[in-house]
Scaffold this motif. Structure first.
Motif, short mmCIF file in Angstrom:
data_model
loop_
_atom_site.label_atom_id
_atom_site.label_comp_id
_atom_site.label_asym_id
_atom_site.label_seq_id
_atom_site.Cartn_x
_atom_site.Cartn_y
_atom_site.Cartn_z
N SER A 94 1.01 -0.83 -0.03
CA SER A 94 -0.28 -0.20 -0.26
C SER A 94 0.90 1.72 0.30
N ALA A 148 -11.31 1.57 6.06
CA ALA A 148 -10.79 0.41 6.71
C ALA A 148 -12.51 -0.01 7.46
N SER A 150 -11.85 -2.82 8.88
CA SER A 150 -11.06 -3.95 10.50
C SER A 150 -9.50 -3.25 10.91
N TYR A 151 -9.53 -3.30 12.11
CA TYR A 151 -7.67 -3.18 12.32
C TYR A 151 -7.26 -4.69 12.96
N ARG A 152 -5.97 -4.76 12.64
CA ARG A 152 -5.42 -5.96 13.60
C ARG A 152 -4.37 -4.78 13.77
N GLU A 165 -2.93 -9.93 20.00
CA GLU A 165 -3.53 -9.01 18.66
C GLU A 165 -4.90 -9.51 19.37
N ILE A 167 -8.36 -8.33 16.77
CA ILE A 167 -9.31 -7.53 15.42
C ILE A 167 -10.52 -6.50 15.97
N TYR A 191 -2.22 -2.99 12.32
CA TYR A 191 -2.52 -3.05 10.75
C TYR A 191 -3.76 -2.94 10.36
N THR A 192 -3.93 -1.57 8.91
CA THR A 192 -5.38 -1.55 8.30
C THR A 192 -5.46 -2.35 7.78
N GLN A 193 -7.06 -3.15 7.67
CA GLN A 193 -7.17 -3.94 7.03
C GLN A 193 -8.70 -3.54 5.86
N GLU A 196 -10.36 -8.00 2.67
CA GLU A 196 -8.75 -9.38 3.04
C GLU A 196 -7.82 -8.23 2.84
N GLU A 198 -4.43 -6.52 4.47
CA GLU A 198 -4.00 -5.88 5.09
C GLU A 198 -3.17 -4.78 4.34
#
Length: 322
Positions: A94, A148, A150-152, A165, A167, A191-193, A196, A198
């Protein structure tokens, strides 16, 4: 969006490429032209971005496209058939600019490359910072990414490498971790998701607070021997029952109450003998209601009686003398 063209080396026809930004993929649209072995007639058809798409009338077609993607790191390349004009390239970084080259191939060689540049969308949080750092816990806050889903969020102890970790959903901008090791540096990575996909980690380093140091134990103090005021000569033959009624209301105040205690101490200290054979002492403190500090027959020892007087605490309350 960028549009560029190159000429087929034999036919002189144009080859078009369309590049668009996505989070971690580049979409390439190859022109609807067909390469062929001989020179023939062709017509221009209106296409995207006010450019032309070329359509050829000759048969005997032998064609495929060779696509090369390059950036810092390994080069990606692939072949696609002559019936393909759209291609998704996945697993890119990215926020990275890529150089895209498309070659048209045919039996006797290939065209000059059509080169374009395209940059993937930055898929990462901003303004990541730690907060509420304590002995066994800390939190992380960030500016959420508008794309985004979700975020990890990962926390790693730099002492033993232990990781944890979680989510969280795309609307979240804060998360806290608990049961951490005190006085230990940790790395928090977000981590921005996007569905699918990331993005790369955005990290911050922070150490948990140390365990508070207990105050040192003070050395034992030696209690000086009690000092009993000497009896006055005039009181040696005294034999009586003394009852002191002490005002303990708020109207007296702390300073004046201390003076009263001092007066009682000195007065009792002047007595020669305490008990049934000498003088017996009782003290009652009053405010809203009376409180008996000790009775006449409670103490038969002068030292114990004086210690009891020193332990009397200011009662406080309203003054009710009736």
């Amino acid at each position: 969006v960028q549009t560029a063209h190159c000429l087929h080396p034999r036919s002189g026809s144009k080859l078009g490429v369309w590049c668009c930004e996505t989070a971690a993929a580049l979409q390439l649209r190859l022109c609807a032209a067909q390469m062929f072995t001989g020179i023939g007639a062709f017509a221009q058809i209106p296409g995207w971005n006010s450019e032309s798409v070329l359509s050829f009338s000759r048969a005997n077609i032998y064609m495929c496209y060779f696509v090369v993607i390059s950036a810092p790191g390994p080069t990606l390349d692939t072949f696609v058939g002559d019936d393909v004009n759209t291609m998704f390239i996945l697993n890119l970084f990215s926020g990275t600019e890529y150089i895209v080259k498309v070659f048209a191939t045919y039996p006797t060689g290939s065209s000059e490359p059509l080169t374009g540049r395209a940059k993937t969308l930055y898929l990462g949080v901003t303004n990541l910072a730690s907060e509420d750092v304590r002995v066994t816990s800390m939190c992380a806050r960030w500016q959420f990414h508008r794309h985004a889903t979700s975020y990890r969020v990962v926390i790693e102890s730099l002492r033993d490498g232990k990781k944890e970790e979680v989510i969280v959903n795309g609307g979240t901008s804060r998360h806290c971790f608990y049961d951490l090791i005190p006085n230990t540096k940790h790395r928090i990575s977000v981590y921005t998701q996007l569905q699918e996909m990331e993005g790369l980690a955005v990290s911050v380093l922070e150490a948990t607070a140390p365990v508070p140091t207990e105050a040192p134990t003070p050395p034992p103090t030696t209690v000086p021997p009690p000092t009993i005021p000497p009896a006055r000569e005039v009181c040696k033959a005294a034999k009586a029952n003394l009852v002191f009624l002490v005002d303990g209301s708020w109207s007296i105040g702390d300073e004046n109450f201390d003076k009263i205690i001092g007066f009682l101490y000195n007065t009792i200290g002047a007595l020669y003998k305490i008990g049934p054979d000498g003088t017996q002492v009782a003290i009652i403190q009053f405010s809203d209601d009376p409180r008996t500090e000790f009775q006449l027959n409670t103490y038969n020892d002068k030292e114990l009686l004086l210690n009891a007087v020193e332990r009397i605490r200011y009662k406080g309350g309203n003054t009710k003398t009736g």
